[in-house]
Write a protein that holds these residues in place. Structure first.
Motif, short mmCIF file in Angstrom:
data_model
loop_
_atom_site.label_atom_id
_atom_site.label_comp_id
_atom_site.label_asym_id
_atom_site.label_seq_id
_atom_site.Cartn_x
_atom_site.Cartn_y
_atom_site.Cartn_z
N ALA A 44 50.02 32.84 31.45
CA ALA A 44 48.47 32.99 31.65
C ALA A 44 47.94 31.54 31.46
O ALA A 44 47.49 30.88 30.26
CB ALA A 44 48.04 33.94 30.45
N THR A 149 43.35 41.90 33.41
CA THR A 149 44.58 42.05 32.84
C THR A 149 44.68 43.10 31.67
O THR A 149 44.14 43.01 30.83
CB THR A 149 45.15 40.38 32.20
N ARG A 169 44.34 47.47 36.81
CA ARG A 169 44.69 46.58 35.75
C ARG A 169 46.16 45.94 35.92
O ARG A 169 47.13 46.78 36.73
CB ARG A 169 44.90 47.54 34.37
N SER A 171 49.44 43.48 35.12
CA SER A 171 50.35 42.83 33.81
C SER A 171 50.32 41.45 33.62
O SER A 171 50.40 41.03 32.32
CB SER A 171 51.70 43.30 34.17
N SER A 172 49.70 40.73 34.37
CA SER A 172 49.47 39.28 34.11
C SER A 172 48.05 39.04 35.05
O SER A 172 47.62 39.33 35.89
CB SER A 172 50.72 38.48 34.61
N ASN A 173 47.77 37.69 34.49
CA ASN A 173 46.53 37.01 35.15
C ASN A 173 46.81 36.69 36.60
O ASN A 173 45.99 36.81 37.36
CB ASN A 173 46.14 35.74 34.54
N ALA A 176 46.74 39.53 39.02
CA ALA A 176 45.51 40.03 39.60
C ALA A 176 44.83 39.21 40.53
O ALA A 176 44.37 39.55 41.36
CB ALA A 176 44.53 39.98 37.94
N GLN A 190 38.28 37.22 34.53
CA GLN A 190 39.15 36.46 33.41
C GLN A 190 37.93 35.48 32.80
O GLN A 190 36.97 35.35 33.10
CB GLN A 190 39.96 35.74 34.08
#
Length: 273
Positions: A44, A149, A169, A171-173, A176, A190
């Motif tokens: 991230a 995220t 949703r 699992s990571s930035n 997304a 974010q």
């Protein structure tokens, strides 16, 4: 530059494990005995970044950990995790501290947090170039597909705030943002430092801070334990680093490493916004 004026152009529920307490003298004793400070890391940017070639970790959270490990005279040891598993990982004694973990009430029931913040950021959105939205309400429409995220405090905030938008949703930035680039979602929510880095990678859309803009204090989570030595040390260290402007120094250095000009981008000290 005021944070409310930042616009960069062509530039499900939180799962928590039951409360657990560290044993055998506490975290500070373990760190000194082992000669290492273990920090949780997750892919991230700009907080944590793993170089695919060297497999070395960098980022603001890693740099902060290095400074704190140096103060203790120990080595830094990154332990890979995820935002959704960070609480459980701390409770299971997989690592000693997780930076950039917001002290929301649900987490405070399971972990220990210092009183002093690590630094501040604001919730932002990466939207399509032609978007005219300027407020969170204008983004909250049945036609808008929003990506967030999983397991982050933003997941909780967006779920509570967005009652009409379609929320996806990831699992990571990066996942997304990739969905945004592929056109599967219309906006990515974010915190603004992460979005600046994501934009620099994509070079599409625009970053904005929808109204109302509120500074969010981020922190670091630790295990709950009888000894407060480690918690007290982290609390004092955070206050000293913030007063010295270290969070902005680390943020600026990371942006420069990605060839991003930090001038005009709000930093991590809310007093300068």
């Amino acid at each position: 530059m005021k944070i409310r004026s930042l616009i960069l152009t062509p530039i499900a529920a939180l799962a928590l494990a039951p409360m657990a307490h560290a044993q055998n003298g506490g975290t500070m004793a373990r760190v000194k005995e082992a000669g290492e400070l273990r920090i949780g890391v997750v892919s991230a940017e700009p907080w944590f970044y793993k170089d695919p070639t060297s497999e070395q970790w960098a980022g603001i959270g890693v740099a902060m950990g290095e400074r704190m490990a140096d103060d203790l005279g120990v080595a830094l040891f990154p332990v890979e995790t995820s935002w959704a598993n960070a609480v459980a990982g701390l409770q299971a004694n997989q690592f000693d501290i997780m930076f950039v973990l917001d002290a929301i009430e649900a987490r405070k029931r399971a972990l220990a947090f210092p009183e002093n913040p690590l630094f501040y950021y604001a919730m932002g959105a990466l939207v399509k170039e032609g978007s005219e939205a300027k407020t969170w309400d204008e983004l909250d429409t049945p036609e808008t597909r929003i990506g967030v995220t999983l397991g982050t405090s933003l997941d909780l905030s967006v779920t509570e705030m967005m009652t009409q938008a379609q929320i996806s949703r990831f699992s990571s930035n990066d996942e997304a943002t990739d969905a945004f680039a592929a056109g599967r979602i219309d906006a990515v929510v974010q915190f603004h430092p992460a979005l600046v880095v994501q934009y620099s990678r994509l070079r599409m859309g625009k970053v904005l801070l929808p109204e109302p803009v509120d500074p969010v204090a981020t922190s670091a989570g630790m295990r709950q334990e009888d000894s407060t030595e480690f918690l007290d040390w982290v609390n004092t260290t955070f206050a000293d680093l913030y007063a010295a402007g270290v969070p902005d120094e680390l943020f600026g250095a990371y942006l420069a490493s990605k060839d991003i000009d930090p001038n005009g981008i709000p930093g991590l000290l809310k007093e300068d916004w």
